[in-house]
Design a protein around this motif. Structure first.
Motif, PDB file in Angstrom:
ATOM      1  N   GLY A   1       0.941  -1.161  -0.001  1.00 58.98           N
ATOM      2  CA  GLY A   1       0.098   0.010   0.103  1.00 58.98           C
ATOM      3  C   GLY A   1       0.858   1.147   0.094  1.00 58.98           C
ATOM      4  N   GLY A   2       2.301   1.235   0.223  1.00 62.85           N
ATOM      5  CA  GLY A   2       3.016   2.150   0.247  1.00 62.85           C
ATOM      6  C   GLY A   2       2.686   3.284   1.089  1.00 62.85           C
ATOM      7  N   ALA A   3       2.611   3.238   2.176  1.00 60.18           N
ATOM      8  CA  ALA A   3       1.991   4.263   3.230  1.00 60.18           C
ATOM      9  C   ALA A   3       3.362   5.215   3.269  1.00 60.18           C
ATOM     10  N   HIS A   4       4.635   5.186   2.954  1.00 64.37           N
ATOM     11  CA  HIS A   4       5.549   5.783   3.330  1.00 64.37           C
ATOM     12  C   HIS A   4       6.470   5.899   2.033  1.00 64.37           C
ATOM     13  N   PRO A   5       6.153   6.408   0.902  1.00 63.23           N
ATOM     14  CA  PRO A   5       6.866   6.664  -0.333  1.00 63.23           C
ATOM     15  C   PRO A   5       8.076   7.515  -0.211  1.00 63.23           C
ATOM     16  N   LEU A   6       9.181   6.887  -0.823  1.00 66.14           N
ATOM     17  CA  LEU A   6      10.407   7.450  -0.930  1.00 66.14           C
ATOM     18  C   LEU A   6      10.462   8.303  -2.453  1.00 66.14           C
ATOM     19  N   SER A   7      11.535   9.031  -2.626  1.00 63.52           N
ATOM     20  CA  SER A   7      11.694   9.829  -3.946  1.00 63.52           C
ATOM     21  C   SER A   7      12.062   9.047  -4.884  1.00 63.52           C
ATOM     22  N   SER A   8      12.959   7.977  -4.593  1.00 63.47           N
ATOM     23  CA  SER A   8      13.738   6.989  -5.591  1.00 63.47           C
ATOM     24  C   SER A   8      13.278   5.983  -5.501  1.00 63.47           C
ATOM     25  N   GLY A   9      13.036   5.297  -6.873  1.00 61.99           N
ATOM     26  CA  GLY A   9      12.601   3.841  -7.259  1.00 61.99           C
ATOM     27  C   GLY A   9      13.791   2.882  -7.383  1.00 61.99           C
ATOM     28  N   THR A  10      15.224   3.012  -7.147  1.00 57.66           N
ATOM     29  CA  THR A  10      16.119   2.530  -7.443  1.00 57.66           C
ATOM     30  C   THR A  10      16.404   1.029  -6.606  1.00 57.66           C
ATOM     31  N   PRO A  11      16.278  -0.076  -6.933  1.00 58.58           N
ATOM     32  CA  PRO A  11      16.643  -1.060  -5.956  1.00 58.58           C
ATOM     33  C   PRO A  11      17.582  -1.012  -5.200  1.00 58.58           C
ATOM     34  N   THR A  12      17.366  -1.408  -3.891  1.00 55.94           N
ATOM     35  CA  THR A  12      18.415  -1.449  -2.689  1.00 55.94           C
ATOM     36  C   THR A  12      18.837  -2.822  -2.448  1.00 55.94           C
ATOM     37  N   ILE A  13      20.453  -2.916  -2.886  1.00 52.04           N
ATOM     38  CA  ILE A  13      21.268  -4.219  -2.482  1.00 52.04           C
ATOM     39  C   ILE A  13      21.989  -3.898  -1.451  1.00 52.04           C
ATOM     40  N   VAL A  14      21.977  -4.682  -0.397  1.00 50.28           N
ATOM     41  CA  VAL A  14      22.831  -4.382   0.863  1.00 50.28           C
ATOM     42  C   VAL A  14      23.735  -5.821   1.037  1.00 50.28           C
ATOM     43  N   GLY A  15      24.653  -5.661   2.110  1.00 52.12           N
ATOM     44  CA  GLY A  15      25.383  -6.835   2.504  1.00 52.12           C
ATOM     45  C   GLY A  15      26.492  -7.264   1.484  1.00 52.12           C
ATOM     46  N   ALA A  16      26.997  -8.385   1.116  1.00 53.46           N
ATOM     47  CA  ALA A  16      27.772  -8.974   0.195  1.00 53.46           C
ATOM     48  C   ALA A  16      27.763  -8.353  -1.000  1.00 53.46           C
ATOM     49  N   ALA A  17      26.165  -8.605  -1.433  1.00 53.34           N
ATOM     50  CA  ALA A  17      25.991  -8.494  -3.056  1.00 53.34           C
ATOM     51  C   ALA A  17      26.060  -7.059  -3.436  1.00 53.34           C
ATOM     52  N   SER A  18      26.057  -6.079  -2.458  1.00 52.60           N
ATOM     53  CA  SER A  18      26.259  -4.756  -2.748  1.00 52.60           C
ATOM     54  C   SER A  18      27.646  -4.226  -3.172  1.00 52.60           C
ATOM     55  N   ASN A  19      28.436  -5.290  -3.132  1.00 57.29           N
ATOM     56  CA  ASN A  19      29.920  -4.796  -3.578  1.00 57.29           C
ATOM     57  C   ASN A  19      30.537  -6.093  -4.348  1.00 57.29           C
ATOM     58  N   PRO A  20      29.445  -6.586  -5.290  1.00 58.98           N
ATOM     59  CA  PRO A  20      30.190  -7.624  -6.239  1.00 58.98           C
ATOM     60  C   PRO A  20      31.276  -7.758  -6.935  1.00 58.98           C
ATOM     61  N   SER A  21      32.052  -6.517  -7.194  1.00 62.48           N
ATOM     62  CA  SER A  21      33.282  -6.466  -8.000  1.00 62.48           C
ATOM     63  C   SER A  21      34.392  -7.060  -7.047  1.00 62.48           C
ATOM     64  N   ASP A  22      34.133  -7.260  -5.662  1.00 60.48           N
ATOM     65  CA  ASP A  22      35.308  -7.421  -4.693  1.00 60.48           C
ATOM     66  C   ASP A  22      35.184  -9.308  -4.750  1.00 60.48           C
ATOM     67  N   LEU A  23      34.196  -9.679  -5.504  1.00 62.95           N
ATOM     68  CA  LEU A  23      34.100 -11.455  -5.092  1.00 62.95           C
ATOM     69  C   LEU A  23      34.083 -12.029  -6.457  1.00 62.95           C
ATOM     70  N   PRO A  24      34.296 -13.362  -6.346  1.00 60.78           N
ATOM     71  CA  PRO A  24      34.546 -14.060  -7.637  1.00 60.78           C
ATOM     72  C   PRO A  24      32.903 -14.645  -8.108  1.00 60.78           C
ATOM     73  N   VAL A  25      32.264 -13.779  -8.369  1.00 60.58           N
ATOM     74  CA  VAL A  25      30.837 -14.233  -8.394  1.00 60.58           C
ATOM     75  C   VAL A  25      30.494 -14.346 -10.093  1.00 60.58           C
ATOM     76  N   PRO A  26      30.099 -15.449 -10.714  1.00 60.34           N
ATOM     77  CA  PRO A  26      29.794 -15.803 -12.238  1.00 60.34           C
ATOM     78  C   PRO A  26      28.504 -15.075 -12.462  1.00 60.34           C
ATOM     79  N   THR A  27      28.520 -14.057 -13.400  1.00 57.42           N
ATOM     80  CA  THR A  27      27.526 -13.082 -13.712  1.00 57.42           C
ATOM     81  C   THR A  27      27.635 -13.175 -15.417  1.00 57.42           C
ATOM     82  N   ALA A  28      26.532 -12.606 -15.987  1.00 57.29           N
ATOM     83  CA  ALA A  28      26.543 -12.366 -17.404  1.00 57.29           C
ATOM     84  C   ALA A  28      27.763 -11.417 -17.791  1.00 57.29           C
ATOM     85  N   ARG A  29      28.298 -10.702 -16.790  1.00 56.56           N
ATOM     86  CA  ARG A  29      29.239  -9.667 -17.416  1.00 56.56           C
ATOM     87  C   ARG A  29      30.628 -10.316 -17.321  1.00 56.56           C
TER      88      ARG A  29
END
Length: 435
Positions: free
Chosen positions: A240-268
């Motif tokens: 219902g979105g009782a507390h809307p914020l200004s940005s709709g950008t996804p939020t990524i937190v924890g280890a996945a917020s800095n994937p360049s430091d990890l050996p993660v297989p992705t499409a890139r």
């Protein structure tokens, strides 16, 4: 149905761990928590791989069936990535992650879950745990061998029975669909929160009605105040979105917020370009998925604990029974210091004990029959004896019966002349003859 900006995600290393192996994602339609396992060099990689595969699900769906199929396919792809990661980098062998995800499709929540991260629903002032932990202790709870409270402190509470890992390319997720309504609050969290903050305090934080970001901060603070021995990740979404914020950008937190430091297989980047250094685990892994031999060992250990609990319970029961018996003996001995005068059939008797009975057990015994017949007593004394007369001691009881005996030997006269009457007879007047 979730409005833009009505969600939040936060992750913290905690007070004991040296790195964050959790990852979290909060988007427009997708919300995920992944708690990595595999030591310092593997847990962060595993959770990052899972989030990387899940990101593509953050899109509109025409049906819940499509969302379920996409969620299962993404989890399977993540498992394949984990298998390839452990083959390319042997030091990562054994890595894995929990995965708890919610995909919003119109008025429904499509849920996929494996491991011991949790999804809660706060609705109508009540907090409900939606997912079931895939842990050894949860099986013990389900079988009735331990209680939910015992499970919170069980030494094997982090042993996982099902997990997204490099051991299985076809992960068995719990998949189901639930309707959701305006006012619902969905909470996804790693066991760094649920293992420290109990449901009652989580519900109180949710009930405050604060915006998702502030509510997540509140829950994190409670986990930190409780010691936070593990990484803590919280993803919260208000329907219902009782507390809307200004940005709709996804939020990524924890280890996945800095994937360049990890050996993660992705499409890139390709797997061959991973530059993650070889490191020994700096601390114990937050989870452990053992082999079958280990399960046999801990099952036997649990049996031993159950036997110890039964022995302790029997010992406690024995102590309680002995205490009751001892108290009963003391109470009975006290009653045998009491005396009273009462009636037995047709005579006056001295009894030792008290007048009451304990069920079929008599608490008094006859010690002396005075042979004073009840029928010989005046009516008021006979009634007193039949009601029983308490005595301070045996000698006091004898004194009471002596008084009763005296009343029998010296009865009250049947009639007493009235003091107003003269007992002397009046003489008859003499008749004087007439001369």
């Amino acid at each position: 149905m979730v409005f833009e900006g009505s969600s939040a995600a936060i992750s913290h290393t905690g007070k004991v761990r040296s790195n964050n192996q959790d990852s979290g994602y909060s988007g427009a339609n997708l919300f995920v928590v992944a708690d990595g396992m595999g030591g310092h060099a593997g847990g962060d990689v595993a959770s990052t791989i899972a989030i990387g595969r899940m990101e593509g699900l953050d899109q509109p769906y025409t049906s819940t069936d499509d969302a379920q199929a996409s969620l299962q396919a993404a989890a399977t792809s993540a498992a394949g990535d984990l298998v390839r990661a452990s083959k390319e980098r042997p030091e990562l062998a054994g890595l894995g992650t929990t995965l708890s995800a919610v995909v919003m499709v119109d008025d429904y929540a499509v849920i996929g879950h494996i491991g011991d991260s949790r999804i809660y629903l706060y609705r109508d002032d009540a907090l409900t745990q939606i997912t079931t932990d895939h842990t050894f202790v949860q099986r013990l709870v389900d079988s009735g061998r331990i209680t939910v409270e015992e499970a919170r402190y069980h030494p094997r509470r982090s042993v996982l029975m099902r997990v997204l890992s490099d051991m299985d390319i076809a992960p068995d997720l719990d998949m189901f669909v639930m309707p959701t309504y305006p006012g619902d609050r969905w909470l996804l969290c790693s066991d760094g929160l649920s293992g420290v903050v109990d449901d009652e305090h989580v519900a109180k934080a949710m009930a405050l009605g604060l915006p998702p970001g502030r509510t997540a901060d509140n829950l994190l603070k409670q986990a930190l105040d409780g010691g936070a021995p593990d990484n803590v990740t919280v993803v919260l979404v208000d329907v219902g979105g009782a507390h809307p914020l200004s940005s709709g950008t996804p939020t990524i937190v924890g280890a996945a917020s800095n994937p360049s430091d990890l050996p993660v297989p992705t499409a890139r980047p390709s797997i061959s370009s991973w530059l993650h250094p070889v490191r020994q685990a700096a601390n114990e892994p937050s989870h452990f998925e053992p082999d079958s031999d280990y399960f046999e060992e801990i099952i036997e250990e649990d049996r031993r604990r159950a036997r110890r609990r039964r022995a302790a319970w029997l010992a406690a029961m024995l102590v309680a029974v002995l205490a009751l018996v001892g108290a009963g003996i003391l109470a009975y001995n006290w009653t045998q210091t009491r005396y009273f005068v009462g009636a037995d059939d047709d005579s006056v008797v001295i009894f030792r004990g008290v007048q009451q009975n304990l069920g079929p057990i008599a608490l008094s015994t006859e010690v002396h029959d005075t042979e004073i017949l009840l029928a010989d007593l005046p009516s008021y004394q006979r009634a007193s004896v039949e009601r029983t007369i308490n005595a301070r001691s045996f000698s006091d009881a004898v004194a009471i019966t002596d008084r009763l005996r005296a009343s029998v030997l010296a009865p009250v006269p049947e009639s007493t002349p009235s003091p107003d009457l003269d007992p002397t007879p009046t003489p008859t007047p003499t008749e004087v003859p007439t001369p």
